[in-house]
Design a protein around this motif. Structure first.
Motif: not given
Length: 607
Positions: A346-355, A357-362
Protein backbone atom coordinates in the motif's frame (compact mmCIF):
# COMPACT_ATOMS: atom_id res chain seq x y z
CA UNK A 1 10.32 11.59 -30.38
CA UNK A 2 9.78 13.73 -33.44
CA UNK A 3 6.23 13.81 -34.75
CA UNK A 4 5.59 14.87 -38.30
CA UNK A 5 2.28 16.64 -38.07
CA UNK A 6 1.93 18.42 -34.77
CA UNK A 7 1.74 22.18 -34.80
CA UNK A 8 1.03 23.99 -31.57
CA UNK A 9 -1.33 23.58 -28.66
CA UNK A 10 -5.06 23.02 -29.06
CA UNK A 11 -7.06 26.22 -28.64
CA UNK A 12 -8.64 26.77 -25.22
CA UNK A 13 -12.38 26.30 -24.72
CA UNK A 14 -13.05 30.03 -24.38
CA UNK A 15 -11.45 30.63 -27.81
CA UNK A 16 -13.67 28.03 -29.45
CA UNK A 17 -16.72 29.34 -27.60
CA UNK A 18 -16.07 32.89 -28.81
CA UNK A 19 -15.74 31.64 -32.37
CA UNK A 20 -19.10 29.90 -32.08
CA UNK A 21 -20.81 32.98 -30.69
CA UNK A 22 -19.65 35.06 -33.65
CA UNK A 23 -21.84 32.85 -35.85
CA UNK A 24 -25.00 33.38 -33.82
CA UNK A 25 -26.23 36.37 -35.82
CA UNK A 26 -25.96 34.41 -39.08
CA UNK A 27 -28.12 31.63 -37.68
CA UNK A 28 -30.71 33.99 -36.25
CA UNK A 29 -31.25 35.20 -39.80
CA UNK A 30 -31.20 31.79 -41.50
CA UNK A 31 -33.20 29.85 -38.89
CA UNK A 32 -35.82 32.39 -37.75
CA UNK A 33 -38.72 29.96 -37.87
CA UNK A 34 -39.35 26.39 -38.90
CA UNK A 35 -42.26 27.43 -41.15
CA UNK A 36 -40.13 29.46 -43.54
CA UNK A 37 -39.62 27.99 -47.02
CA UNK A 38 -35.85 28.06 -46.51
CA UNK A 39 -35.89 25.98 -43.34
CA UNK A 40 -38.61 23.65 -44.62
CA UNK A 41 -36.34 22.88 -47.52
CA UNK A 42 -33.41 22.05 -45.18
CA UNK A 43 -35.11 19.99 -42.51
CA UNK A 44 -36.83 16.64 -42.81
CA UNK A 45 -38.21 14.78 -39.81
CA UNK A 46 -36.63 11.45 -38.93
CA UNK A 47 -39.50 8.95 -38.71
CA UNK A 48 -37.98 7.25 -35.67
CA UNK A 49 -37.24 10.37 -33.64
CA UNK A 50 -39.31 13.26 -34.94
CA UNK A 51 -36.15 15.37 -34.83
CA UNK A 52 -35.38 17.54 -37.84
CA UNK A 53 -32.39 16.41 -39.87
CA UNK A 54 -30.73 19.50 -41.26
CA UNK A 55 -28.69 19.95 -44.42
CA UNK A 56 -26.65 23.13 -44.49
CA UNK A 57 -24.50 22.25 -47.46
CA UNK A 58 -26.16 24.71 -49.84
CA UNK A 59 -25.61 27.57 -47.39
CA UNK A 60 -22.14 26.71 -46.09
CA UNK A 61 -19.89 25.83 -48.97
CA UNK A 62 -16.33 25.37 -47.75
CA UNK A 63 -13.13 25.55 -49.70
CA UNK A 64 -11.80 21.99 -49.70
CA UNK A 65 -8.11 21.15 -49.88
CA UNK A 66 -8.67 19.01 -52.97
CA UNK A 67 -10.57 20.40 -55.92
CA UNK A 68 -10.10 17.75 -58.58
CA UNK A 69 -12.49 14.88 -59.35
CA UNK A 70 -10.49 12.46 -57.20
CA UNK A 71 -11.48 14.45 -54.11
CA UNK A 72 -15.08 13.24 -54.27
CA UNK A 73 -14.34 9.56 -54.88
CA UNK A 74 -14.83 7.03 -52.12
CA UNK A 75 -11.80 5.89 -50.20
CA UNK A 76 -10.90 2.37 -51.37
CA UNK A 77 -10.64 -0.59 -48.98
CA UNK A 78 -7.10 -1.32 -47.80
CA UNK A 79 -5.57 -4.70 -48.56
CA UNK A 80 -6.74 -7.46 -46.23
CA UNK A 81 -3.20 -7.71 -44.86
CA UNK A 82 -4.03 -4.47 -42.99
CA UNK A 83 -7.22 -5.82 -41.40
CA UNK A 84 -5.64 -5.57 -37.92
CA UNK A 85 -3.42 -2.57 -38.65
CA UNK A 86 -2.25 -0.62 -35.61
CA UNK A 87 -0.37 2.35 -37.14
CA UNK A 88 1.67 3.42 -34.11
CA UNK A 89 2.38 -0.14 -32.94
CA UNK A 90 3.28 -1.70 -36.26
CA UNK A 91 5.78 -4.50 -35.46
CA UNK A 92 7.57 -3.95 -38.78
CA UNK A 93 8.25 -0.32 -37.94
CA UNK A 94 9.06 -1.17 -34.33
CA UNK A 95 11.89 -3.48 -35.34
CA UNK A 96 13.86 -0.44 -36.52
CA UNK A 97 14.12 0.89 -32.97
CA UNK A 98 16.32 0.12 -29.98
CA UNK A 99 15.58 -3.13 -28.14
CA UNK A 100 17.00 -1.69 -24.91
CA UNK A 101 14.19 -1.31 -22.36
CA UNK A 102 11.82 -2.62 -25.07
CA UNK A 103 11.77 0.77 -26.79
CA UNK A 104 10.94 -0.94 -30.06
CA UNK A 105 7.53 -1.89 -28.63
CA UNK A 106 6.59 1.66 -27.70
CA UNK A 107 4.57 4.03 -29.90
CA UNK A 108 6.33 4.74 -33.21
CA UNK A 109 3.87 6.43 -35.54
CA UNK A 110 4.06 6.65 -39.34
CA UNK A 111 5.59 9.77 -40.81
CA UNK A 112 3.40 12.05 -42.90
CA UNK A 113 4.43 10.40 -46.16
CA UNK A 114 3.63 6.93 -44.72
CA UNK A 115 0.00 7.72 -43.89
CA UNK A 116 -2.54 5.69 -45.83
CA UNK A 117 -5.81 6.86 -47.38
CA UNK A 118 -7.84 3.66 -47.45
CA UNK A 119 -10.42 1.99 -45.22
CA UNK A 120 -9.30 -0.85 -42.94
CA UNK A 121 -11.40 -3.88 -43.99
CA UNK A 122 -13.20 -6.13 -41.51
CA UNK A 123 -12.71 -9.88 -41.97
CA UNK A 124 -15.00 -11.34 -44.68
CA UNK A 125 -17.44 -12.98 -42.23
CA UNK A 126 -17.47 -10.23 -39.61
CA UNK A 127 -20.52 -10.31 -37.30
CA UNK A 128 -21.91 -7.82 -34.82
CA UNK A 129 -20.31 -8.69 -31.44
CA UNK A 130 -22.38 -10.21 -28.65
CA UNK A 131 -24.11 -7.73 -26.37
CA UNK A 132 -22.89 -7.14 -22.84
CA UNK A 133 -22.86 -9.08 -20.52
CA UNK A 134 -22.85 -12.12 -22.86
CA UNK A 135 -19.82 -10.63 -24.63
CA UNK A 136 -17.74 -11.03 -21.48
CA UNK A 137 -17.82 -14.78 -22.09
CA UNK A 138 -18.18 -15.10 -25.88
CA UNK A 139 -16.84 -13.63 -29.13
CA UNK A 140 -17.27 -14.66 -32.76
CA UNK A 141 -14.30 -16.53 -34.17
CA UNK A 142 -14.68 -14.78 -37.55
CA UNK A 143 -14.17 -11.36 -35.95
CA UNK A 144 -10.73 -12.26 -34.57
CA UNK A 145 -9.66 -15.41 -36.44
CA UNK A 146 -6.70 -16.33 -34.21
CA UNK A 147 -6.43 -19.68 -32.45
CA UNK A 148 -2.90 -19.11 -31.15
CA UNK A 149 -3.95 -18.10 -27.62
CA UNK A 150 -6.34 -21.04 -27.27
CA UNK A 151 -3.40 -23.36 -27.97
CA UNK A 152 -0.59 -21.48 -26.24
CA UNK A 153 -2.64 -20.74 -23.10
CA UNK A 154 -4.74 -23.92 -23.10
CA UNK A 155 -3.63 -24.96 -19.60
CA UNK A 156 -4.36 -21.49 -18.17
CA UNK A 157 -7.90 -21.41 -19.63
CA UNK A 158 -7.60 -17.92 -21.11
CA UNK A 159 -9.66 -18.74 -24.17
CA UNK A 160 -11.27 -21.75 -25.88
CA UNK A 161 -12.61 -22.31 -29.38
CA UNK A 162 -16.15 -23.71 -29.46
CA UNK A 163 -17.48 -24.06 -33.00
CA UNK A 164 -17.93 -20.62 -34.54
CA UNK A 165 -17.12 -18.73 -31.38
CA UNK A 166 -14.54 -18.21 -28.67
CA UNK A 167 -15.38 -18.77 -25.03
CA UNK A 168 -13.55 -16.99 -22.22
CA UNK A 169 -13.65 -19.19 -19.10
CA UNK A 170 -12.07 -16.44 -17.02
CA UNK A 171 -8.85 -18.32 -16.41
CA UNK A 172 -5.36 -16.90 -16.08
CA UNK A 173 -1.83 -18.10 -15.50
CA UNK A 174 -2.06 -17.39 -11.77
CA UNK A 175 -5.78 -18.00 -11.30
CA UNK A 176 -6.59 -21.54 -12.48
CA UNK A 177 -9.91 -21.43 -10.55
CA UNK A 178 -10.94 -18.42 -12.65
CA UNK A 179 -10.73 -14.65 -12.32
CA UNK A 180 -13.87 -14.47 -10.18
CA UNK A 181 -12.43 -16.74 -7.47
CA UNK A 182 -9.07 -14.96 -7.71
CA UNK A 183 -10.75 -11.58 -7.16
CA UNK A 184 -12.62 -13.04 -4.17
CA UNK A 185 -9.22 -14.02 -2.75
CA UNK A 186 -8.06 -10.41 -3.14
CA UNK A 187 -11.30 -9.17 -1.55
CA UNK A 188 -10.51 -11.26 1.53
CA UNK A 189 -7.29 -9.23 1.91
CA UNK A 190 -8.33 -5.69 0.91
CA UNK A 191 -11.84 -4.16 0.56
CA UNK A 192 -13.03 -4.35 -3.06
CA UNK A 193 -16.78 -3.93 -2.58
CA UNK A 194 -17.09 -0.91 -0.29
CA UNK A 195 -16.84 1.70 -3.06
CA UNK A 196 -13.46 2.89 -1.80
CA UNK A 197 -11.63 1.22 -4.70
CA UNK A 198 -13.03 2.26 -8.07
CA UNK A 199 -10.23 2.66 -10.64
CA UNK A 200 -7.62 -0.01 -11.34
CA UNK A 201 -4.78 -0.61 -13.76
CA UNK A 202 -3.80 -4.08 -15.00
CA UNK A 203 -0.29 -4.26 -16.44
CA UNK A 204 0.24 -7.06 -18.97
CA UNK A 205 -3.46 -7.88 -18.93
CA UNK A 206 -3.73 -10.88 -21.28
CA UNK A 207 -7.35 -10.99 -22.48
CA UNK A 208 -8.32 -8.81 -19.48
CA UNK A 209 -10.35 -11.37 -17.53
CA UNK A 210 -9.29 -9.68 -14.27
CA UNK A 211 -10.78 -6.40 -15.51
CA UNK A 212 -13.83 -8.19 -16.91
CA UNK A 213 -14.80 -9.72 -13.58
CA UNK A 214 -14.02 -6.58 -11.57
CA UNK A 215 -16.80 -4.76 -13.43
CA UNK A 216 -19.57 -6.53 -11.53
CA UNK A 217 -17.96 -5.16 -8.36
CA UNK A 218 -18.21 -1.59 -9.75
CA UNK A 219 -14.46 -1.39 -10.31
CA UNK A 220 -13.27 -0.27 -13.74
CA UNK A 221 -9.80 -1.30 -14.86
CA UNK A 222 -7.52 0.19 -17.48
CA UNK A 223 -5.99 -2.99 -18.89
CA UNK A 224 -3.05 -2.89 -21.27
CA UNK A 225 -0.59 -5.21 -22.96
CA UNK A 226 1.94 -4.87 -25.81
CA UNK A 227 0.96 -5.30 -29.45
CA UNK A 228 2.88 -8.47 -30.16
CA UNK A 229 3.50 -10.46 -26.96
CA UNK A 230 0.57 -12.81 -27.61
CA UNK A 231 -1.54 -12.57 -30.74
CA UNK A 232 -4.40 -10.05 -30.47
CA UNK A 233 -4.82 -10.20 -26.66
CA UNK A 234 -5.95 -6.56 -26.34
CA UNK A 235 -8.19 -7.01 -29.37
CA UNK A 236 -9.85 -9.95 -27.62
CA UNK A 237 -10.37 -7.85 -24.48
CA UNK A 238 -12.10 -5.07 -26.40
CA UNK A 239 -14.17 -7.54 -28.43
CA UNK A 240 -15.45 -8.79 -25.07
CA UNK A 241 -16.54 -5.27 -24.12
CA UNK A 242 -13.80 -4.83 -21.52
CA UNK A 243 -11.70 -1.62 -21.29
CA UNK A 244 -8.20 -2.15 -22.71
CA UNK A 245 -5.55 -0.53 -24.88
CA UNK A 246 -2.20 -1.36 -26.39
CA UNK A 247 0.62 -0.29 -24.12
CA UNK A 248 3.86 -1.30 -22.46
CA UNK A 249 6.10 -0.34 -19.57
CA UNK A 250 9.32 0.44 -21.38
CA UNK A 251 11.16 3.79 -21.26
CA UNK A 252 8.28 6.29 -21.33
CA UNK A 253 5.65 7.16 -18.79
CA UNK A 254 2.25 5.53 -19.10
CA UNK A 255 -0.18 8.03 -20.70
CA UNK A 256 -2.15 8.60 -17.50
CA UNK A 257 -1.97 11.38 -14.91
CA UNK A 258 -0.46 11.07 -11.45
CA UNK A 259 -2.65 9.74 -8.61
CA UNK A 260 -5.10 8.14 -11.07
CA UNK A 261 -5.67 4.57 -9.86
CA UNK A 262 -6.89 3.16 -6.57
CA UNK A 263 -5.31 -0.22 -7.33
CA UNK A 264 -2.59 -1.60 -9.63
CA UNK A 265 -2.23 -5.27 -10.55
CA UNK A 266 0.33 -7.59 -12.10
CA UNK A 267 -0.41 -11.29 -12.49
CA UNK A 268 2.66 -12.84 -14.04
CA UNK A 269 2.85 -9.78 -16.28
CA UNK A 270 6.56 -10.39 -17.06
CA UNK A 271 7.58 -6.83 -16.18
CA UNK A 272 11.11 -6.77 -14.69
CA UNK A 273 10.17 -4.84 -11.55
CA UNK A 274 13.61 -5.26 -10.03
CA UNK A 275 15.55 -3.85 -13.01
CA UNK A 276 16.69 -0.28 -13.76
CA UNK A 277 16.84 0.50 -10.02
CA UNK A 278 13.11 -0.13 -9.65
CA UNK A 279 12.11 2.40 -12.33
CA UNK A 280 8.87 0.59 -13.20
CA UNK A 281 7.74 0.48 -9.58
CA UNK A 282 8.38 4.24 -9.44
CA UNK A 283 6.04 4.65 -12.42
CA UNK A 284 3.39 2.54 -10.69
CA UNK A 285 3.87 4.78 -7.65
CA UNK A 286 3.32 7.88 -9.83
CA UNK A 287 -0.06 6.71 -11.19
CA UNK A 288 -1.23 5.18 -7.88
CA UNK A 289 -3.45 7.25 -5.61
CA UNK A 290 -2.31 7.97 -2.05
CA UNK A 291 -3.39 4.94 -0.05
CA UNK A 292 -3.67 2.85 -3.24
CA UNK A 293 -2.70 -0.82 -3.47
CA UNK A 294 -0.23 -2.71 -5.65
CA UNK A 295 -0.99 -6.42 -6.10
CA UNK A 296 1.60 -8.89 -7.41
CA UNK A 297 1.08 -12.57 -8.17
CA UNK A 298 3.43 -14.81 -10.08
CA UNK A 299 7.24 -14.73 -10.15
CA UNK A 300 8.87 -14.23 -7.73
CA UNK A 301 5.98 -14.53 -5.24
CA UNK A 302 5.86 -17.95 -3.57
CA UNK A 303 9.01 -18.97 -5.39
CA UNK A 304 9.75 -21.77 -2.90
CA UNK A 305 6.75 -23.65 -4.29
CA UNK A 306 6.91 -22.78 -7.98
CA UNK A 307 10.61 -22.36 -8.82
CA UNK A 308 10.94 -25.63 -10.74
CA UNK A 309 7.93 -24.88 -12.96
CA UNK A 310 9.27 -21.39 -13.62
CA UNK A 311 12.55 -22.91 -14.78
CA UNK A 312 14.63 -20.55 -12.65
CA UNK A 313 16.95 -21.08 -9.75
CA UNK A 314 15.89 -20.50 -6.17
CA UNK A 315 18.75 -18.02 -5.75
CA UNK A 316 17.62 -15.98 -8.76
CA UNK A 317 14.02 -15.79 -7.60
CA UNK A 318 14.96 -14.94 -4.00
CA UNK A 319 17.21 -12.15 -5.26
CA UNK A 320 14.35 -10.77 -7.39
CA UNK A 321 11.88 -10.75 -4.52
CA UNK A 322 14.41 -9.20 -2.14
CA UNK A 323 15.04 -6.47 -4.71
CA UNK A 324 11.32 -5.74 -5.13
CA UNK A 325 10.86 -5.61 -1.35
CA UNK A 326 13.79 -3.18 -1.10
CA UNK A 327 12.44 -0.82 -3.78
CA UNK A 328 8.95 -0.88 -2.23
CA UNK A 329 10.44 0.08 1.14
CA UNK A 330 12.38 2.96 -0.45
CA UNK A 331 9.14 4.14 -2.09
CA UNK A 332 7.70 4.22 1.45
CA UNK A 333 5.13 1.55 0.61
CA UNK A 334 3.82 -0.67 3.38
CA UNK A 335 3.56 -4.40 2.75
CA UNK A 336 -0.01 -5.25 3.70
CA UNK A 337 0.17 -9.02 3.37
CA UNK A 338 1.66 -11.96 1.50
CA UNK A 339 -0.73 -14.89 1.48
CA UNK A 340 -0.84 -17.81 -0.94
CA UNK A 341 0.09 -16.55 -4.39
CA UNK A 342 -0.66 -12.89 -3.58
CA UNK A 343 1.52 -10.09 -2.30
CA UNK A 344 -0.05 -6.67 -1.60
CA UNK A 345 1.61 -3.35 -0.84
CA UNK A 346 0.00 0.00 0.00
CA UNK A 347 1.22 3.47 -0.93
CA UNK A 348 1.23 6.01 1.94
CA UNK A 349 -1.55 8.61 2.05
CA UNK A 350 1.05 11.40 2.14
CA UNK A 351 4.81 11.90 2.11
CA UNK A 352 5.41 13.32 5.60
CA UNK A 353 7.08 10.15 6.91
CA UNK A 354 8.61 9.39 3.53
CA UNK A 355 10.50 12.69 3.50
CA UNK A 356 11.89 11.85 6.95
CA UNK A 357 12.91 8.36 5.78
CA UNK A 358 15.10 9.82 3.02
CA UNK A 359 17.81 10.25 5.66
CA UNK A 360 17.88 6.44 5.84
CA UNK A 361 17.05 5.76 2.19
CA UNK A 362 18.41 8.73 0.20
CA UNK A 363 17.56 7.10 -3.14
CA UNK A 364 15.36 7.25 -5.03
CA UNK A 365 14.98 10.93 -4.21
CA UNK A 366 11.67 12.78 -4.53
CA UNK A 367 11.41 14.34 -7.99
CA UNK A 368 11.93 18.08 -8.26
CA UNK A 369 9.53 18.36 -11.21
CA UNK A 370 6.23 19.95 -10.26
CA UNK A 371 4.24 18.43 -13.17
CA UNK A 372 3.78 14.80 -12.24
CA UNK A 373 0.80 14.53 -14.62
CA UNK A 374 2.93 15.12 -17.75
CA UNK A 375 2.83 11.78 -19.55
CA UNK A 376 2.71 12.19 -23.32
CA UNK A 377 6.00 11.00 -24.85
CA UNK A 378 7.75 11.74 -21.57
CA UNK A 379 10.54 9.51 -20.29
CA UNK A 380 10.14 7.84 -16.92
CA UNK A 381 12.14 9.42 -14.12
CA UNK A 382 14.20 7.52 -11.59
CA UNK A 383 12.68 9.35 -8.63
CA UNK A 384 9.51 9.41 -6.53
CA UNK A 385 6.69 11.57 -7.90
CA UNK A 386 5.98 14.18 -5.20
CA UNK A 387 2.56 14.29 -3.55
CA UNK A 388 0.71 17.52 -2.74
CA UNK A 389 1.69 18.93 0.63
CA UNK A 390 -0.45 18.23 3.68
CA UNK A 391 -0.68 19.80 7.12
CA UNK A 392 -0.94 16.61 9.18
CA UNK A 393 0.13 12.97 8.94
CA UNK A 394 -3.47 11.70 8.71
CA UNK A 395 -4.43 13.95 5.77
CA UNK A 396 -4.73 12.40 2.31
CA UNK A 397 -2.40 14.20 -0.11
CA UNK A 398 -4.41 15.86 -2.86
CA UNK A 399 -7.66 15.31 -0.97
CA UNK A 400 -9.80 12.31 -0.03
CA UNK A 401 -12.29 10.95 -2.55
CA UNK A 402 -15.91 10.00 -2.02
CA UNK A 403 -16.85 6.35 -2.33
CA UNK A 404 -18.34 5.12 -5.59
CA UNK A 405 -20.95 5.90 -6.93
CA UNK A 406 -21.12 9.26 -5.13
CA UNK A 407 -17.65 9.96 -6.50
CA UNK A 408 -19.01 10.37 -10.04
CA UNK A 409 -20.73 13.67 -9.27
CA UNK A 410 -18.99 14.85 -6.10
CA UNK A 411 -16.70 17.85 -6.41
CA UNK A 412 -13.24 16.49 -7.34
CA UNK A 413 -10.42 17.55 -4.98
CA UNK A 414 -8.39 19.00 -7.87
CA UNK A 415 -11.21 21.47 -8.46
CA UNK A 416 -12.03 22.20 -4.80
CA UNK A 417 -8.34 22.94 -4.21
CA UNK A 418 -8.19 25.28 -7.25
CA UNK A 419 -5.39 23.33 -8.92
CA UNK A 420 -7.11 23.20 -12.34
CA UNK A 421 -6.84 26.71 -13.83
CA UNK A 422 -10.14 28.26 -14.80
CA UNK A 423 -12.34 25.46 -13.40
CA UNK A 424 -14.43 26.49 -10.39
CA UNK A 425 -16.92 24.44 -8.41
CA UNK A 426 -19.74 26.35 -10.09
CA UNK A 427 -18.36 25.68 -13.55
CA UNK A 428 -18.03 21.98 -12.71
CA UNK A 429 -21.67 21.75 -11.60
CA UNK A 430 -22.82 23.64 -14.69
CA UNK A 431 -20.90 21.18 -16.87
CA UNK A 432 -22.62 18.24 -15.16
CA UNK A 433 -26.05 19.76 -15.76
CA UNK A 434 -25.14 20.53 -19.36
CA UNK A 435 -24.17 16.94 -20.14
CA UNK A 436 -27.19 15.53 -18.39
CA UNK A 437 -29.36 17.56 -20.80
CA UNK A 438 -27.22 16.67 -23.80
CA UNK A 439 -27.31 12.92 -23.21
CA UNK A 440 -31.09 13.12 -22.69
CA UNK A 441 -31.27 14.76 -26.13
CA UNK A 442 -28.96 12.12 -27.64
CA UNK A 443 -31.58 9.51 -26.73
CA UNK A 444 -33.90 11.21 -29.23
CA UNK A 445 -31.47 11.58 -32.12
CA UNK A 446 -29.64 8.27 -31.52
CA UNK A 447 -32.46 5.81 -30.68
CA UNK A 448 -30.17 2.76 -30.08
CA UNK A 449 -28.41 4.57 -27.20
CA UNK A 450 -30.70 3.37 -24.37
CA UNK A 451 -31.24 -0.05 -25.97
CA UNK A 452 -27.88 -1.66 -25.09
CA UNK A 453 -26.65 -1.41 -28.69
CA UNK A 454 -23.38 0.21 -27.61
CA UNK A 455 -20.80 -1.07 -25.15
CA UNK A 456 -17.34 0.38 -25.92
CA UNK A 457 -17.62 4.17 -26.02
CA UNK A 458 -14.93 6.78 -26.64
CA UNK A 459 -15.10 10.49 -25.82
CA UNK A 460 -12.42 12.12 -27.98
CA UNK A 461 -12.45 15.39 -26.02
CA UNK A 462 -13.58 14.46 -22.52
CA UNK A 463 -12.88 17.74 -20.68
CA UNK A 464 -14.27 17.13 -17.14
CA UNK A 465 -15.82 13.74 -17.90
CA UNK A 466 -19.39 15.09 -17.92
CA UNK A 467 -20.41 12.94 -20.90
CA UNK A 468 -19.16 9.76 -19.17
CA UNK A 469 -20.97 10.73 -15.95
CA UNK A 470 -24.25 11.22 -17.84
CA UNK A 471 -23.82 7.79 -19.49
CA UNK A 472 -23.58 5.87 -16.18
CA UNK A 473 -27.17 4.61 -16.45
CA UNK A 474 -26.39 2.72 -19.68
CA UNK A 475 -24.44 -0.58 -19.90
CA UNK A 476 -21.38 1.16 -21.36
CA UNK A 477 -17.88 2.15 -20.35
CA UNK A 478 -16.21 5.30 -21.68
CA UNK A 479 -12.59 5.83 -22.72
CA UNK A 480 -12.15 9.50 -21.83
CA UNK A 481 -9.49 11.11 -24.03
CA UNK A 482 -7.95 14.44 -23.08
CA UNK A 483 -6.00 15.91 -26.01
CA UNK A 484 -2.29 16.10 -25.23
CA UNK A 485 -0.87 19.61 -24.83
CA UNK A 486 -4.28 21.01 -23.88
CA UNK A 487 -4.04 24.38 -22.19
CA UNK A 488 -6.05 22.93 -19.32
CA UNK A 489 -5.18 19.39 -18.26
CA UNK A 490 -8.39 17.84 -16.92
CA UNK A 491 -7.62 14.11 -17.06
CA UNK A 492 -6.79 14.02 -13.35
CA UNK A 493 -10.31 15.31 -12.66
CA UNK A 494 -11.78 12.52 -14.83
CA UNK A 495 -9.98 9.92 -12.70
CA UNK A 496 -11.01 11.58 -9.44
CA UNK A 497 -14.62 11.11 -10.61
CA UNK A 498 -14.05 7.35 -10.90
CA UNK A 499 -13.67 7.12 -14.68
CA UNK A 500 -10.75 6.05 -16.85
CA UNK A 501 -9.05 7.83 -19.72
CA UNK A 502 -5.84 8.64 -21.51
CA UNK A 503 -3.81 11.49 -22.97
CA UNK A 504 -3.69 11.46 -26.76
CA UNK A 505 -2.82 13.66 -29.73
CA UNK A 506 -5.42 13.13 -32.47
CA UNK A 507 -2.88 14.02 -35.13
CA UNK A 508 -1.69 10.45 -34.48
CA UNK A 509 -3.38 7.05 -34.38
CA UNK A 510 -4.86 5.76 -31.12
CA UNK A 511 -3.33 2.76 -29.30
CA UNK A 512 -6.01 0.25 -30.17
CA UNK A 513 -6.90 -2.38 -32.74
CA UNK A 514 -9.39 -1.75 -35.56
CA UNK A 515 -13.11 -2.20 -34.87
CA UNK A 516 -12.91 -1.78 -31.11
CA UNK A 517 -15.48 0.97 -30.38
CA UNK A 518 -19.26 1.01 -30.86
CA UNK A 519 -19.83 4.72 -30.27
CA UNK A 520 -17.44 7.66 -30.61
CA UNK A 521 -18.29 11.08 -29.21
CA UNK A 522 -16.46 14.05 -30.72
CA UNK A 523 -17.39 17.40 -29.16
CA UNK A 524 -15.34 20.30 -30.51
CA UNK A 525 -12.51 17.99 -31.56
CA UNK A 526 -12.22 19.30 -35.10
CA UNK A 527 -12.30 22.95 -34.07
CA UNK A 528 -9.26 22.09 -31.95
CA UNK A 529 -7.37 20.16 -34.62
CA UNK A 530 -8.38 21.67 -37.97
CA UNK A 531 -5.38 24.03 -37.89
CA UNK A 532 -2.96 21.43 -36.57
CA UNK A 533 -3.24 18.52 -39.00
CA UNK A 534 -5.33 17.21 -41.87
CA UNK A 535 -8.71 16.23 -40.42
CA UNK A 536 -9.11 13.63 -43.18
CA UNK A 537 -6.61 11.43 -41.33
CA UNK A 538 -8.43 11.92 -38.01
CA UNK A 539 -11.66 10.74 -39.67
CA UNK A 540 -9.90 7.76 -41.25
CA UNK A 541 -8.56 6.88 -37.81
CA UNK A 542 -12.08 7.09 -36.39
CA UNK A 543 -13.22 4.73 -39.17
CA UNK A 544 -10.42 2.33 -38.18
CA UNK A 545 -11.53 2.35 -34.53
CA UNK A 546 -15.26 2.11 -35.22
CA UNK A 547 -17.06 -1.21 -35.54
CA UNK A 548 -19.24 -1.77 -38.60
CA UNK A 549 -22.61 -0.08 -37.99
CA UNK A 550 -21.06 1.90 -35.15
CA UNK A 551 -22.10 5.49 -34.53
CA UNK A 552 -20.29 8.82 -34.19
CA UNK A 553 -21.78 11.94 -32.58
CA UNK A 554 -20.01 15.12 -33.70
CA UNK A 555 -20.65 18.50 -32.05
CA UNK A 556 -19.19 21.54 -33.77
CA UNK A 557 -19.93 24.62 -35.85
CA UNK A 558 -21.85 24.05 -39.06
CA UNK A 559 -18.84 25.03 -41.18
CA UNK A 560 -16.77 22.28 -39.58
CA UNK A 561 -19.58 19.71 -39.69
CA UNK A 562 -20.24 20.25 -43.40
CA UNK A 563 -16.59 19.61 -44.11
CA UNK A 564 -16.65 16.49 -41.93
CA UNK A 565 -19.79 15.23 -43.63
CA UNK A 566 -18.23 15.60 -47.08
CA UNK A 567 -15.30 13.41 -46.01
CA UNK A 568 -17.43 10.80 -44.23
CA UNK A 569 -19.51 10.31 -47.40
CA UNK A 570 -16.32 9.11 -49.04
CA UNK A 571 -15.88 6.65 -46.14
CA UNK A 572 -19.27 4.94 -46.78
CA UNK A 573 -20.82 6.58 -43.72
CA UNK A 574 -24.47 7.67 -43.59
CA UNK A 575 -25.13 10.88 -41.68
CA UNK A 576 -27.45 13.76 -40.92
CA UNK A 577 -27.06 17.10 -39.18
CA UNK A 578 -29.47 17.86 -36.33
CA UNK A 579 -30.15 21.01 -34.32
CA UNK A 580 -28.47 21.74 -31.02
CA UNK A 581 -30.49 20.57 -28.00
CA UNK A 582 -31.23 24.20 -27.13
CA UNK A 583 -32.86 24.80 -30.51
CA UNK A 584 -32.10 26.19 -33.99
CA UNK A 585 -30.61 29.50 -32.84
CA UNK A 586 -27.49 27.89 -31.40
CA UNK A 587 -24.61 28.02 -33.94
CA UNK A 588 -23.34 24.66 -32.73
CA UNK A 589 -24.99 21.68 -34.45
CA UNK A 590 -24.82 17.91 -34.13
CA UNK A 591 -23.79 15.49 -36.86
CA UNK A 592 -24.84 11.88 -36.30
CA UNK A 593 -23.00 9.43 -38.56
CA UNK A 594 -23.24 5.65 -38.88
CA UNK A 595 -20.53 3.48 -40.42
CA UNK A 596 -22.14 1.16 -42.97
CA UNK A 597 -21.60 -2.58 -42.87
CA UNK A 598 -19.13 -3.96 -45.40
CA UNK A 599 -16.31 -6.50 -45.22
CA UNK A 600 -13.14 -7.44 -47.03
CA UNK A 601 -13.97 -9.61 -50.03
CA UNK A 602 -12.87 -13.21 -50.45
CA UNK A 603 -10.94 -12.31 -53.61
CA UNK A 604 -9.07 -9.62 -51.77
CA UNK A 605 -8.51 -11.96 -48.85
CA UNK A 606 -6.75 -14.48 -51.09
CA UNK A 607 -4.75 -12.04 -53.18
Amino acid sequence: MAREHGGGSPKPHHYIEAKRKRLTYIFMIKCTNNASPEVSKLGTNSPSTGIANLDFESHHQLAMNDTDDAAVKEFPPCDMSLSEYTPCQDPRRGRKFDRYMLKYRERHCPSKDELIQCLIPPPPKYKTPFKWPQSRDYAWYDNIPHKELSIEKAIQNWIQVEGDRFRFPGGGTMFPRGADAYIDDINNLIPLTTGKIRTAIDTGCGVASWGAYLLKRDIISMSFAPRDTHEAQVQFALERGVPAMIGIMASQRLPYPARAFDMAHCSRCLIPWNKYDGLYLMEVDRVLRPGGYWILSGPPIRWKKYWRGWERTQEDLKQEQDSIESVAKKLCWNKVIEQGDLSIWQKPINHIECIKSKKTYPTPHICKSDNTDAAWYKDMESCIAPLPEVSSSDEVAGGALEKWPERAHALPPRISSNTVPGISAEKYREDNDLWKDRVAYYKKIVPPLPQGRYRNVMDMNAYLGGFAAAMIKYPVWVMNVVPANSNTDTLGVVYERGFIGVYHDWCEAFSSYPRTYDLIHAAGVFSIYQDRCDITYILLEMDRLLRPEGTVIFRDTVEVLVKIQAITKRMKWKSHIADHESGPFNPEKILVAVKTYWTGGDTQQNS
